[in-house]
Design a protein around this motif. Structure first.
Motif, PDB file in Angstrom:
ATOM      1  N   GLN A 342       0.836  -1.205   0.000  1.00 14.18           N
ATOM      2  CA  GLN A 342       0.000   0.000   0.000  1.00 14.18           C
ATOM      3  C   GLN A 342       0.871   1.255   0.000  1.00 14.18           C
ATOM      4  O   GLN A 342       0.601   2.224  -0.726  1.00 14.18           O
ATOM      5  N   GLU A 343       1.917   1.240   0.806  1.00 15.23           N
ATOM      6  CA  GLU A 343       2.836   2.384   0.868  1.00 15.23           C
ATOM      7  C   GLU A 343       3.533   2.579  -0.474  1.00 15.23           C
ATOM      8  O   GLU A 343       3.691   3.714  -0.952  1.00 15.23           O
ATOM      9  N   GLU A 344       3.943   1.479  -1.086  1.00 18.56           N
ATOM     10  CA  GLU A 344       4.662   1.562  -2.364  1.00 18.56           C
ATOM     11  C   GLU A 344       3.779   2.114  -3.475  1.00 18.56           C
ATOM     12  O   GLU A 344       4.198   2.982  -4.249  1.00 18.56           O
ATOM     13  N   ILE A 345       2.543   1.613  -3.555  1.00 17.36           N
ATOM     14  CA  ILE A 345       1.675   2.092  -4.642  1.00 17.36           C
ATOM     15  C   ILE A 345       1.191   3.514  -4.375  1.00 17.36           C
ATOM     16  O   ILE A 345       0.872   4.245  -5.313  1.00 17.36           O
ATOM     17  N   ALA A 346       1.175   3.916  -3.089  1.00 15.12           N
ATOM     18  CA  ALA A 346       0.830   5.307  -2.770  1.00 15.12           C
ATOM     19  C   ALA A 346       1.888   6.254  -3.320  1.00 15.12           C
ATOM     20  O   ALA A 346       1.572   7.340  -3.837  1.00 15.12           O
ATOM     21  N   GLU A 347       3.161   5.857  -3.227  1.00 12.24           N
ATOM     22  CA  GLU A 347       4.249   6.664  -3.785  1.00 12.24           C
ATOM     23  C   GLU A 347       4.145   6.740  -5.307  1.00 12.24           C
ATOM     24  O   GLU A 347       4.384   7.785  -5.912  1.00 12.24           O
TER      25      GLU A 347
END
Length: 360
Positions: A342-347
């Protein structure tokens, strides 16, 4: 969190479009990643996106390049993926082989100069849908330590085989090593231990710390000099458990891919190169007998196996059973995205100014 299939697919298509892929190729890539998540193969789903982004950024993956057919006969294809995503050349190859096998009973393709191609089973299932037997293989970066070795040399070298059956095709899809690196990556992301005898350190001691194992695999896969350790072959750590058979399976895939394609073997893809190779084969079973009779005989065998006496509290599952059950459930409930992903795709969403898929 869970997101709907359509929301995940739309997000991925937007990301791939921003990266310069054609609309057709972006839709294909999104479909393959979502398909993996639907089947519970999260190691090859959206969690791979950040890795793909890094390879696009450093020029390893070349979205604008077109697949080239270098050599073709009635039953064979030699394809140059031209540095683009492995999924694009692989889907092209399998669709071409299905037509050839329908006309000539058997067909084969080798792809060179490729990249990661997602789940091997995706392509074999295309053949099964057409009433054909499908075989899909690939080599990878060096992750696997051969029998009695202490440094990685082989790839996890996935192999998939499908055969038409009911209520769904037989689908065997797995690494020829004890596990794929993606499964260890998922455990490391979620700070979970390795549950089995999957990986070893330089002293060939089994390790269960997923973060330590992922660090070892990253070093083996992306640097010229590794301190040692890696994923074990099928059979585990000891030769007495027949790990040389897993070693042999991995070498068969190396021969069919890197050697036959005249590209890099897995051991050499970490040395400033990333030219993975793939091999595909399609067989028309109808040449040997009535397809419906063959399907019925295969289905009967699988059902007899499912009904064998078994350990209480367990069930006997034929390869493909779990994935099709997961597919049906996740299609209704949405697919799971872990917190780190989730953090990666948010970036990534922030980078391209794209809306994230809404949680269900």
């Amino acid at each position: 969190m869970r997101v709907s299939v359509n929301a995940e697919k739309k997000f991925l298509q937007q990301v791939f479009k921003q990266n310069g892929f054609t609309e057709e190729n972006g839709a294909l890539l999104a479909d393959i990643l979502v398909d993996a998540d639907l089947r519970g193969i999260s190691s090859h789903g959206i969690q791979r996106l950040a890795w793909y982004e890094r390879m696009i950024a450093d020029g390893t993956i070349k979205p604008a390049n077109q697949v080239k057919v270098l050599k073709e006969s009635l039953t064979s294809l030699l394809i140059d993926a031209n540095g683009n995503m492995g999924q694009i050349a692989s889907a092209f190859a399998m669709k071409s082989l299905i037509k050839k096998a329908k006309a000539n009973q058997v067909a084969m393709a080798v792809i060179r100069n490729s990249n990661h191609f997602g789940t091997a089973g995706y392509y074999s299932r295309l053949a099964a849908k057409a009433g054909l037997i499908g075989i899909s293989t690939t080599n990878t970066r060096p992750l696997v330590v051969p029998t009695n070795a202490i440094e990685a040399f082989l790839g996890s070298n996935a192999f998939a085989f499908t055969f038409p059956a009911e209520p769904h095709p037989f689908v065997f899809d797995g690494a020829t090593s004890s596990v794929s690196s993606g499964k260890i990556a998922v455990l490391a992301k979620n700070q979970q231990p390795i549950p089995g005898e999957w990986a070893v350190d330089r002293d060939r001691q089994v390790i269960h710390d997923s973060a330590q194992a992922f660090k070892i695999l990253s070093e083996a896969a992306f640097t010229e000099h590794q301190s040692g350790g890696g994923v074990l072959t099928l059979g585990g750590n000891q030769e007495t458990n027949s790990n040389y058979k897993g070693f042999g399976n991995s070498l068969v895939i190396e021969l069919l891919t890197g050697i036959l394609a005249q590209g890099s073997i897995s051991a050499d893809t970490s040395k400033g190169k990333h030219d993975f190779s793939q091999f595909f084969m399609v067989i028309d079973p109808a040449f040997f007998g009535d397809l419906e009779v063959l399907k019925a005989k295969a289905s009967s065998m699988f059902n007899r196996i499912r009904k064998l006496d078994h350990i209480p509290g367990t069930r006997i599952m034929i390869p493909g059973d779990r994935e099709y059950r997961n597919y049906d459930q996740n299609l209704k409930q949405g697919v799971v995205i872990d917190p780190k992903t989730q953090e990666e795709i948010a970036e990534i969403a922030k980078k391209f100014q794209i809306n994230l898929p809404d949680a269900l």
